[in-house]
Design a protein around this motif. Structure first.
Motif, PDB file in Angstrom:
ATOM      1  N   ALA A 143     -10.266  -3.513   2.560  1.00  0.00           N
ATOM      2  CA  ALA A 143      -9.598  -3.180   1.311  1.00  0.00           C
ATOM      3  C   ALA A 143      -8.281  -3.938   1.165  1.00  0.00           C
ATOM      4  O   ALA A 143      -7.953  -4.444   0.089  1.00  0.00           O
ATOM      5  N   LYS A 180      -6.627  -2.270 -12.993  1.00  0.00           N
ATOM      6  CA  LYS A 180      -7.544  -2.958 -12.097  1.00  0.00           C
ATOM      7  C   LYS A 180      -8.884  -3.130 -12.792  1.00  0.00           C
ATOM      8  O   LYS A 180      -9.190  -2.445 -13.777  1.00  0.00           O
ATOM      9  N   ALA A 217       0.837  -1.202   0.000  1.00  0.00           N
ATOM     10  CA  ALA A 217       0.000   0.000   0.000  1.00  0.00           C
ATOM     11  C   ALA A 217       0.869   1.249   0.000  1.00  0.00           C
ATOM     12  O   ALA A 217       0.413   2.333   0.343  1.00  0.00           O
ATOM     13  N   ALA A 256      -5.911   2.165   2.650  1.00  0.00           N
ATOM     14  CA  ALA A 256      -6.746   0.963   2.693  1.00  0.00           C
ATOM     15  C   ALA A 256      -7.044   0.541   4.134  1.00  0.00           C
ATOM     16  O   ALA A 256      -6.154   0.503   4.975  1.00  0.00           O
ATOM     17  N   SER A 284      -2.051  -1.589  -3.426  1.00  0.00           N
ATOM     18  CA  SER A 284      -3.255  -1.261  -2.654  1.00  0.00           C
ATOM     19  C   SER A 284      -3.332   0.248  -2.464  1.00  0.00           C
ATOM     20  O   SER A 284      -2.321   0.953  -2.509  1.00  0.00           O
ATOM     21  N   HIS A 285      -4.546   0.745  -2.246  1.00  0.00           N
ATOM     22  CA  HIS A 285      -4.699   2.140  -1.842  1.00  0.00           C
ATOM     23  C   HIS A 285      -3.860   2.404  -0.600  1.00  0.00           C
ATOM     24  O   HIS A 285      -3.782   1.555   0.299  1.00  0.00           O
ATOM     25  N   GLU A 325     -14.480   6.606  -7.809  1.00  0.00           N
ATOM     26  CA  GLU A 325     -14.551   6.135  -6.423  1.00  0.00           C
ATOM     27  C   GLU A 325     -15.188   7.187  -5.520  1.00  0.00           C
ATOM     28  O   GLU A 325     -15.934   6.856  -4.597  1.00  0.00           O
ATOM     29  N   PRO A 358     -15.742   1.007  -3.042  1.00  0.00           N
ATOM     30  CA  PRO A 358     -14.366   0.904  -3.557  1.00  0.00           C
ATOM     31  C   PRO A 358     -13.486  -0.052  -2.764  1.00  0.00           C
ATOM     32  O   PRO A 358     -12.572  -0.669  -3.325  1.00  0.00           O
ATOM     33  N   SER A 359     -13.733  -0.195  -1.456  1.00  0.00           N
ATOM     34  CA  SER A 359     -12.870  -1.060  -0.646  1.00  0.00           C
ATOM     35  C   SER A 359     -12.997  -2.526  -1.044  1.00  0.00           C
ATOM     36  O   SER A 359     -12.083  -3.323  -0.812  1.00  0.00           O
ATOM     37  N   ASN A 362     -10.467  -3.088  -4.064  1.00  0.00           N
ATOM     38  CA  ASN A 362      -9.098  -2.597  -3.901  1.00  0.00           C
ATOM     39  C   ASN A 362      -8.095  -3.637  -4.389  1.00  0.00           C
ATOM     40  O   ASN A 362      -8.298  -4.832  -4.242  1.00  0.00           O
ATOM     41  N   SER A 400      -8.928  -7.444   0.211  1.00  0.00           N
ATOM     42  CA  SER A 400      -9.239  -7.539  -1.211  1.00  0.00           C
ATOM     43  C   SER A 400      -7.969  -7.560  -2.049  1.00  0.00           C
ATOM     44  O   SER A 400      -7.862  -8.312  -3.028  1.00  0.00           O
ATOM     45  N   ALA A 401      -6.965  -6.763  -1.670  1.00  0.00           N
ATOM     46  CA  ALA A 401      -5.700  -6.734  -2.405  1.00  0.00           C
ATOM     47  C   ALA A 401      -4.962  -8.065  -2.287  1.00  0.00           C
ATOM     48  O   ALA A 401      -4.378  -8.558  -3.259  1.00  0.00           O
TER      49      ALA A 401
END
Length: 333
Positions: free
Chosen positions: A304, A128, A101, A300, A296-297, A238, A278-279, A282, A307-308
């Protein structure tokens, strides 16, 4: 495929290592074939893990790449950072993928230095899957390159098409260029030249230009742009999704009538909110590198980051880097 090991850069996110540790614990509990290596300060990570987990290891890293740090400075002075160590675990075969991230520019330069690029590809691109009206669409680049030549855009299109084939099992993914209009005369010189190059490629299903509103309408399976445009488009989408979620929640909580309607509509709303959140989407792939690297964000949360990690596992299981690399020679001009 059997077991999968993912290296997690646990120190680089805005919210600190607690998020990475929490998400990692959930990830190994839900996937018995998954092992994780948390990279960072051992003392901090052991304290957060408490009694630990048999499929979570810790790899010591003495430094961290800061979000405001210049990538060139990080490359020269942060070789012992959690980001660099995590990537070396992939290079050395101790892990099959990496999740970070951290600083996007630093991740790109470390990735190019440590993992190397596919032959014939000049720059990596962040891509993505974003939800569309009847499916999902791969968009790239989303921020690795704030400007891109026509050749770069052409290469992004090749990698994006192969990614869509590998992940979505599409035989002929529809590939488009993001532009300010659909007419051939629209766009800057790089976009128009890239369009000409893509139109000459018989092995790609190039459909021409699309506009920003088409990203969510199932018009194309792959949409290509430079990282400046792509990042703004992503963050705007987002932001709108987050605004709609907040407005819906406030509307249904405002009155008794609203709460009743919200309760009755909960099954439908749940599906809509899950699609928009959005999470839950991610995790962007850094395409072009000789290995699975998921960005990742920076901000996050646990869901999130989870999810990554899932995205990294999926790409390892599908052997995305190998499948892209094997077909690139046939597609490059």
């Amino acid at each position: 495929m059997g077991s999968v090991t993912i290296a997690v850069d646990a120190m680089s996110g805005d919210l600190g290592p607690a998020v990475a540790v929490s998400a990692s614990l959930v990830a190994v509990r839900e996937n018995e074939a998954l092992s994780l290596i948390l990279v960072g300060n051992r003392t901090e990570l052991e304290a957060l893990l408490h009694s630990g987990h048999p499929r979570i290891d810790i790899m010591e890293a003495t430094d961290v790449v800061r979000m405001n740090e210049r990538p060139s400075h990080a490359l020269r002075h942060k070789q012992n950072s959690s980001m660099a160590v995590a990537l070396r675990l992939v290079r050395d075969g101790q892990a099959q993928g990496c999740v970070s991230a951290g600083n996007t520019g630093a991740l790109m330069v470390f990735g190019r230095s440590i993992l190397r690029m596919y032959p014939g590809i000049e720059r990596p691109a962040i891509t993505k899957l974003i939800p569309s009206l009847r499916g999902r669409c791969h968009v790239l680049d989303l921020g690795a390159n704030v400007d891109a030549s026509a050749e770069n855009l052409y290469q992004f299109a090749l990698m994006g098409s192969l990614m869509a084939s590998a992940v979505n099992n599409l035989q002929e993914p529809r590939v488009a260029l993001l532009n300010v209009g659909e007419e051939e005369i629209k766009g800057n010189e790089q976009v128009r030249l890239a369009s000409h190059m893509l139109a000459q490629c018989d092995t790609l299903n190039y459909i021409g230009y699309v506009e920003g509103s088409d990203l969510f309408r199932d018009v194309a399976d792959v949409v290509v742009c430079d990282g400046f445009v792509g990042n703004i488009a992503l963050k705007t989408g987002e932001g709108v999704a987050g605004l709609l979620i907040e407005l819906l929640e406030k509307t249904f909580a405002r009155s008794l009538y609203g709460r009743i309607v919200g309760w009755l509509a909960r099954p439908i709303l749940g599906r809509v909110l899950k699609l928009m959140d959005p999470s839950r989407h991610n995790g962007a792939s850094l395409l072009g590198l000789q290995g699975v690297v998921i960005k990742s964000h920076g901000n996050a949360n646990e869901r999130a980051m989870l999810s990554a990690i899932r995205q990294a596992v999926l790409e390892v299981e599908l052997e995305v880097p190998r499948r892209i690399n094997e077909r690139l020679d046939d597609l490059l001009l």
